[in-house]
Design an enzyme around this catalytic site. Structure first.
Site, PDB file in Angstrom:
ATOM      1  N   GLY A  46       0.839  -1.129   0.051  1.00 18.35           N
ATOM      2  CA  GLY A  46       0.109  -0.048   0.018  1.00 18.35           C
ATOM      3  C   GLY A  46       0.969   1.280   0.006  1.00 18.35           C
ATOM      4  O   GLY A  46       1.935   1.059   0.400  1.00 18.35           O
ATOM      5  N   GLN A  51       2.617  10.146   1.993  1.00 21.09           N
ATOM      6  CA  GLN A  51       3.588   9.388   2.194  1.00 21.09           C
ATOM      7  C   GLN A  51       4.855   9.822   0.983  1.00 21.09           C
ATOM      8  O   GLN A  51       6.101   9.769   1.120  1.00 21.09           O
ATOM      9  CB  GLN A  51       3.742   7.822   2.136  1.00 21.09           C
ATOM     10  CG  GLN A  51       3.146   7.572   3.437  1.00 21.09           C
ATOM     11  CD  GLN A  51       3.056   5.920   3.464  1.00 21.09           C
ATOM     12  OE1 GLN A  51       2.236   5.219   2.607  1.00 21.09           O
ATOM     13  NE2 GLN A  51       3.872   5.062   3.719  1.00 21.09           N
ATOM     14  N   CYS A  94       5.722  -0.308   7.805  1.00 21.22           N
ATOM     15  CA  CYS A  94       5.235   0.836   7.073  1.00 21.22           C
ATOM     16  C   CYS A  94       6.369   1.470   6.229  1.00 21.22           C
ATOM     17  O   CYS A  94       7.695   1.525   6.880  1.00 21.22           O
ATOM     18  CB  CYS A  94       5.003   1.854   8.338  1.00 21.22           C
ATOM     19  SG  CYS A  94       4.473   3.600   7.694  1.00 21.22           S
ATOM     20  N   LEU A  95       6.333   1.914   5.208  1.00 20.32           N
ATOM     21  CA  LEU A  95       7.485   2.352   4.245  1.00 20.32           C
ATOM     22  C   LEU A  95       7.964   3.560   4.699  1.00 20.32           C
ATOM     23  O   LEU A  95       9.055   4.082   4.273  1.00 20.32           O
ATOM     24  CB  LEU A  95       6.959   2.372   2.741  1.00 20.32           C
ATOM     25  CG  LEU A  95       6.412   1.325   2.137  1.00 20.32           C
ATOM     26  CD1 LEU A  95       5.753   1.437   0.802  1.00 20.32           C
ATOM     27  CD2 LEU A  95       7.437   0.194   2.088  1.00 20.32           C
ATOM     28  N   HIS A 136      -4.589   0.865   7.603  1.00 14.67           N
ATOM     29  CA  HIS A 136      -3.280   1.402   7.804  1.00 14.67           C
ATOM     30  C   HIS A 136      -3.111   2.878   6.855  1.00 14.67           C
ATOM     31  O   HIS A 136      -2.703   3.886   7.244  1.00 14.67           O
ATOM     32  CB  HIS A 136      -2.184   0.412   7.281  1.00 14.67           C
ATOM     33  CG  HIS A 136      -0.678   0.985   7.543  1.00 14.67           C
ATOM     34  ND1 HIS A 136       0.244   0.621   8.417  1.00 14.67           N
ATOM     35  CD2 HIS A 136      -0.092   1.777   6.694  1.00 14.67           C
ATOM     36  CE1 HIS A 136       1.229   1.260   8.441  1.00 14.67           C
ATOM     37  NE2 HIS A 136       1.099   1.976   7.329  1.00 14.67           N
ATOM     38  N   GLU A 137      -3.652   2.506   5.596  1.00 13.41           N
ATOM     39  CA  GLU A 137      -3.462   3.604   4.716  1.00 13.41           C
ATOM     40  C   GLU A 137      -4.424   4.964   5.067  1.00 13.41           C
ATOM     41  O   GLU A 137      -3.954   6.006   4.811  1.00 13.41           O
ATOM     42  CB  GLU A 137      -3.768   3.114   3.222  1.00 13.41           C
ATOM     43  CG  GLU A 137      -2.871   2.290   2.589  1.00 13.41           C
ATOM     44  CD  GLU A 137      -1.441   2.598   2.811  1.00 13.41           C
ATOM     45  OE1 GLU A 137      -0.744   1.377   2.813  1.00 13.41           O
ATOM     46  OE2 GLU A 137      -0.913   3.460   2.797  1.00 13.41           O
ATOM     47  N   HIS A 140      -2.764   7.175   7.431  1.00 11.23           N
ATOM     48  CA  HIS A 140      -1.959   8.157   6.750  1.00 11.23           C
ATOM     49  C   HIS A 140      -2.744   9.327   6.395  1.00 11.23           C
ATOM     50  O   HIS A 140      -2.152  10.452   6.374  1.00 11.23           O
ATOM     51  CB  HIS A 140      -1.036   7.614   5.643  1.00 11.23           C
ATOM     52  CG  HIS A 140      -0.088   6.527   5.965  1.00 11.23           C
ATOM     53  ND1 HIS A 140       1.026   7.248   6.527  1.00 11.23           N
ATOM     54  CD2 HIS A 140       0.424   5.450   5.669  1.00 11.23           C
ATOM     55  CE1 HIS A 140       2.019   6.292   6.899  1.00 11.23           C
ATOM     56  NE2 HIS A 140       1.456   5.035   6.370  1.00 11.23           N
TER      57      HIS A 140
HETATM   58  O1  K2U Z   1       1.360   2.705   4.124  1.00 15.89           O
HETATM   59  C1  K2U Z   1       2.619   2.004   3.969  1.00 15.89           C
HETATM   60  O2  K2U Z   1       3.823   2.392   4.363  1.00 15.89           O
HETATM   61  C2  K2U Z   1       2.715   0.540   3.447  1.00 15.89           C
HETATM   62  C3  K2U Z   1       2.639  -0.722   3.967  1.00 15.89           C
HETATM   63  C4  K2U Z   1       1.211  -0.833   4.057  1.00 15.89           C
HETATM   64  C5  K2U Z   1       0.796  -2.029   5.088  1.00 15.89           C
HETATM   65  C6  K2U Z   1       1.262  -1.908   6.485  1.00 15.89           C
HETATM   66  C7  K2U Z   1       0.902  -3.073   7.289  1.00 15.89           C
HETATM   67  C8  K2U Z   1      -0.206  -3.999   6.628  1.00 15.89           C
HETATM   68  C9  K2U Z   1      -0.578  -3.921   5.647  1.00 15.89           C
HETATM   69  C10 K2U Z   1      -0.217  -3.055   4.664  1.00 15.89           C
HETATM   70  C11 K2U Z   1       3.651  -1.444   3.454  1.00 15.89           C
HETATM   71  O3  K2U Z   1       2.931  -2.150   2.456  1.00 15.89           O
HETATM   72  S1  K2U Z   1       4.716  -2.215   4.851  1.00 15.89           S
HETATM   73  C12 K2U Z   1       5.423  -3.523   3.933  1.00 15.89           C
HETATM   74  C13 K2U Z   1       4.534  -4.692   3.695  1.00 15.89           C
HETATM   75  C14 K2U Z   1       5.041  -5.790   2.537  1.00 15.89           C
HETATM   76  C15 K2U Z   1       4.299  -6.906   2.565  1.00 15.89           C
HETATM   77  C16 K2U Z   1       3.338  -7.223   3.153  1.00 15.89           C
HETATM   78  C17 K2U Z   1       2.890  -6.412   4.193  1.00 15.89           C
HETATM   79  C18 K2U Z   1       3.794  -5.353   4.557  1.00 15.89           C
HETATM   80 ZN    ZN Z   2       2.469   3.255   6.546  1.00 12.07          ZN
END
Ligand code: K2U
Ligand code: ZN
Length: 174
Positions: A46, A51, A94-95, A136-137, A140
């Site tokens: 996501g 971000q 979280c990225l 989660h998104e 943000h």
């Molecule tokens: O918003 C973000 O930082 C993206 C996150 C979103 C996310 C966080 C927790 C659970 C689901 C989605 C990133 O995708 S975190 C990296 C990641 C990669 C594979 C699987 C889950 C999370």
């Molecule tokens: Zn995040």
């Protein structure tokens, strides 16, 4: 299309509540394309517009890499939750917090209303990783971050780790 820079905590732009999307035009379509390209390159499941420093209420999600499912890019613009059901906990990344993984409680299932990139309204009921990613998104878009779901002790540990990373990055740049 372009891969954009992802802002890292404690960048203050991550804390600004985002504004509704009002213009469904080619500029918005280009932004969604950039967000998708940036998300896939990270990689992540996501990415929310704040971000990448764009204070608009939109995010993209594709759970394929984590759910071993066919790739399906989903775009949520001006999302609103209609229903939250149950509780589930998941170790989230979280990225904007590279290298950090923390257990967060979320609703197990959600019903959400949003607009697509053409401005058409849709409703979606989700569970599993998709439901977690949507929550989660959406955080943000409110300027709410992973650390806000943690105990004071965990929040301090994550803050310290991220500040250490930020100073190491600054030193590396010179
Ligand atoms: O918003 C973000 O930082 C993206 C996150 C979103 C996310 C966080 C927790 C659970 C689901 C989605 C990133 O995708 S975190 C990296 C990641 C990669 C594979 C699987 C889950 C999370
Ligand atoms: Zn995040």
């Amino acid at each position: 299309m372009a891969i954009r820079t992802i802002l890292h905590y404690p960048d203050k732009r991550l804390r600004i509540p985002a504004k509704p999307v009002e213009r469904f035009d080619d500029e918005l379509r280009a932004l969604v394309e950039d967000m998708a390209e940036t998300m896939y390159a990270a990689p992540g499941v996501g990415l929310a517009a704040p971000q990448i420093g764009v204070s608009l209420r939109l995010f993209v999600i594709d759970v394929a890499i984590a759910d071993d499912a066919p790739s399906e890019l989903r775009t949520f613009i001006n999302p609103e939750f209609i229903e939250h059901v149950g509780t589930v906990c998941y170790e989230e990344g979280c990225l904007s917090f590279p290298g950090i993984h923390e257990t967060v409680d979320r609703a197990e299932r959600v019903r959400v209303r949003a607009q697509d990139v053409n401005g058409e309204t849709f409703e979606l009921e989700a569970d599993g990783l998709l439901a977690i990613a949507i929550q989660h998104e959406n955080d943000h878009l409110e300027g709410k971050l992973l650390v806000d779901h943690l105990s004071l002790l965990r929040r301090r540990l994550v803050h310290r780790a991220m500040m250490k990373r930020a100073s190491a990055d600054a030193e590396a740049v010179g």
